[in-house]
Design an enzyme around this catalytic site. Sequence first.
Site, PDB file in Angstrom:
ATOM      1  CG  ASN A  15     -36.533 -18.645  24.285  1.00  0.00           C
ATOM      2  OD1 ASN A  15     -36.845 -18.292  23.310  1.00  0.00           O
ATOM      3  ND2 ASN A  15     -37.166 -18.530  25.344  1.00  0.00           N
ATOM      4  CG  ASP A  17     -39.436 -17.410  22.542  1.00  0.00           C
ATOM      5  OD1 ASP A  17     -39.874 -18.706  22.331  1.00  0.00           O
ATOM      6  OD2 ASP A  17     -39.422 -16.820  23.574  1.00  0.00           O
ATOM      7  CG  HIS A  18     -35.977 -13.778  19.839  1.00  0.00           C
ATOM      8  ND1 HIS A  18     -36.963 -12.870  19.692  1.00  0.00           N
ATOM      9  CD2 HIS A  18     -35.794 -13.840  21.285  1.00  0.00           C
ATOM     10  CE1 HIS A  18     -37.577 -12.676  20.873  1.00  0.00           C
ATOM     11  NE2 HIS A  18     -36.712 -13.128  21.818  1.00  0.00           N
ATOM     12  NE  ARG A  26     -39.424  -9.323   4.212  1.00  0.00           N
ATOM     13  CZ  ARG A  26     -38.533  -9.204   3.003  1.00  0.00           C
ATOM     14  NH1 ARG A  26     -38.074 -10.228   2.451  1.00  0.00           N
ATOM     15  NH2 ARG A  26     -37.460  -8.188   2.869  1.00  0.00           N
ATOM     16  CG  HIS A  51     -42.779 -16.903  26.004  1.00  0.00           C
ATOM     17  ND1 HIS A  51     -42.471 -15.655  26.504  1.00  0.00           N
ATOM     18  CD2 HIS A  51     -44.321 -16.970  26.138  1.00  0.00           C
ATOM     19  CE1 HIS A  51     -43.514 -15.221  27.269  1.00  0.00           C
ATOM     20  NE2 HIS A  51     -44.562 -15.947  27.243  1.00  0.00           N
ATOM     21  NE  ARG A  53     -43.797 -12.390  24.724  1.00  0.00           N
ATOM     22  CZ  ARG A  53     -44.091 -11.494  25.505  1.00  0.00           C
ATOM     23  NH1 ARG A  53     -44.992 -10.895  25.879  1.00  0.00           N
ATOM     24  NH2 ARG A  53     -42.993 -11.148  26.595  1.00  0.00           N
ATOM     25  NE  ARG A  57     -44.865  -9.773  21.577  1.00  0.00           N
ATOM     26  CZ  ARG A  57     -44.473  -9.131  22.801  1.00  0.00           C
ATOM     27  NH1 ARG A  57     -43.472  -8.758  22.922  1.00  0.00           N
ATOM     28  NH2 ARG A  57     -45.713  -8.439  23.381  1.00  0.00           N
ATOM     29  CG  HIS A  58     -41.834 -15.042  19.769  1.00  0.00           C
ATOM     30  ND1 HIS A  58     -42.338 -15.786  20.526  1.00  0.00           N
ATOM     31  CD2 HIS A  58     -41.426 -13.981  20.759  1.00  0.00           C
ATOM     32  CE1 HIS A  58     -42.075 -15.492  21.939  1.00  0.00           C
ATOM     33  NE2 HIS A  58     -41.442 -14.451  21.953  1.00  0.00           N
ATOM     34  CD  GLU A  78     -39.780 -19.055  28.417  1.00  0.00           C
ATOM     35  OE1 GLU A  78     -38.459 -19.237  28.732  1.00  0.00           O
ATOM     36  OE2 GLU A  78     -39.955 -18.019  27.608  1.00  0.00           O
ATOM     37  CB  THR A 108     -38.327  -9.007  26.577  1.00  0.00           C
ATOM     38  OG1 THR A 108     -37.958 -10.528  26.705  1.00  0.00           O
ATOM     39  CG2 THR A 108     -37.476  -8.331  27.313  1.00  0.00           C
ATOM     40  CB  THR A 109     -40.542 -12.247  30.416  1.00  0.00           C
ATOM     41  OG1 THR A 109     -40.954 -13.052  29.406  1.00  0.00           O
ATOM     42  CG2 THR A 109     -41.364 -12.299  31.759  1.00  0.00           C
ATOM     43  CD  GLU A 159     -35.916 -19.689  33.403  1.00  0.00           C
ATOM     44  OE1 GLU A 159     -36.526 -20.973  33.150  1.00  0.00           O
ATOM     45  OE2 GLU A 159     -35.529 -19.138  32.710  1.00  0.00           O
ATOM     46  CG  HIS A 202     -35.028 -12.403  30.704  1.00  0.00           C
ATOM     47  ND1 HIS A 202     -34.603 -10.913  30.240  1.00  0.00           N
ATOM     48  CD2 HIS A 202     -36.295 -12.447  30.007  1.00  0.00           C
ATOM     49  CE1 HIS A 202     -35.293 -10.436  29.381  1.00  0.00           C
ATOM     50  NE2 HIS A 202     -36.349 -11.294  29.364  1.00  0.00           N
ATOM     51  N   GLY A 203     -31.570 -12.614  29.300  1.00  0.00           N
ATOM     52  CA  GLY A 203     -30.638 -11.533  28.824  1.00  0.00           C
ATOM     53  C   GLY A 203     -29.178 -12.158  29.153  1.00  0.00           C
ATOM     54  N   GLY A 224     -31.770 -17.541  25.024  1.00  0.00           N
ATOM     55  CA  GLY A 224     -32.317 -17.419  23.693  1.00  0.00           C
ATOM     56  C   GLY A 224     -31.771 -16.154  22.696  1.00  0.00           C
TER      57      GLY A 224
END
Length: 260
Positions: A15, A17-18, A26, A51, A53, A57-58, A78, A108-109, A159, A202-203, A224
């Site tokens: 993932n 996203d980040h 920036r 994802h 959203r 946001r990402h 996602e 986060t989710t 999932e 997740h996580g 991710g």
Amino acid sequence: MTDAGAILPLRLGVNIDHVATIRNARGGDHPDPLRAAKLAVEAGADGITAHLREDRRHIGDKDISALKSELDCPLNLEMAATAEMLDIALDHRPHACCIVPEKRSELTTEGGLDVAGQVSDIKPYIDQLRAAGIRVSLFIDPDAHQIEAAKACDADVIEIHTGTYCEAAFTRDEAGLERELGRIEQGAALAAQAGLEVHAGHGLTYDTTGPVASIPEIVELNIGHFLVGEAIFSGLDSSVRRMRGLMDKARANVSGARSA
Ligand code: PXP
């Protein structure tokens, strides 16, 4: 597992996203999520997850277009079950869509989708994606009633949300860790018996991935935040390769135990 009891391979979906979170801090276009996705694939990812959203946001719309047109591997989009996201998915036709719950206020989710409480809304939504040739996954907690509802909705995949399990590891709650891993194992077995493909995520970290990777019914992990965080210290190539290695090792041990 197959009928013959062979252990199925375990795929890694990275993932990205980040990478976009850092870029968006920036503005501009650096670091580029597409470049990260290509690097992750070279390092052993089988697919890329992103994802989109509602608040962007990402990952943004342009990222989804670039990932879909430039990547050779499966793209797992996602998204929340909204009309806007349905249009985007039908436009881009990713390999798969994973339907997640979404709240603007969350970091986060936070938990799994309540499929059982909204079968009559989710089933027609899934029908439209599947009619377009998109595989549909539902991001749920490993509860029997949610798994049965996912089956009733004709989802291809569930999932399993591993967030509570990972939180127990983070807080060093040994009893919670064992309990949550047991729930994931039982949920995976139940879903596979119902004919659903089982993913998890997740996580997940280097410490928490092995036990989940050892559950034979689980055939894909989506990871991710930890990989992107580790990339600060060791590079993305290294973090993905190390995770891939841990997953493969855990899986090999399951196969070994079965054939011994
Ligand atoms: N799977 C799903 C359905 C998710 O929503 C997320 C987070 O976007 C992940 C996996 C990856 O979680 P993490 O970034 O914590 O590894």
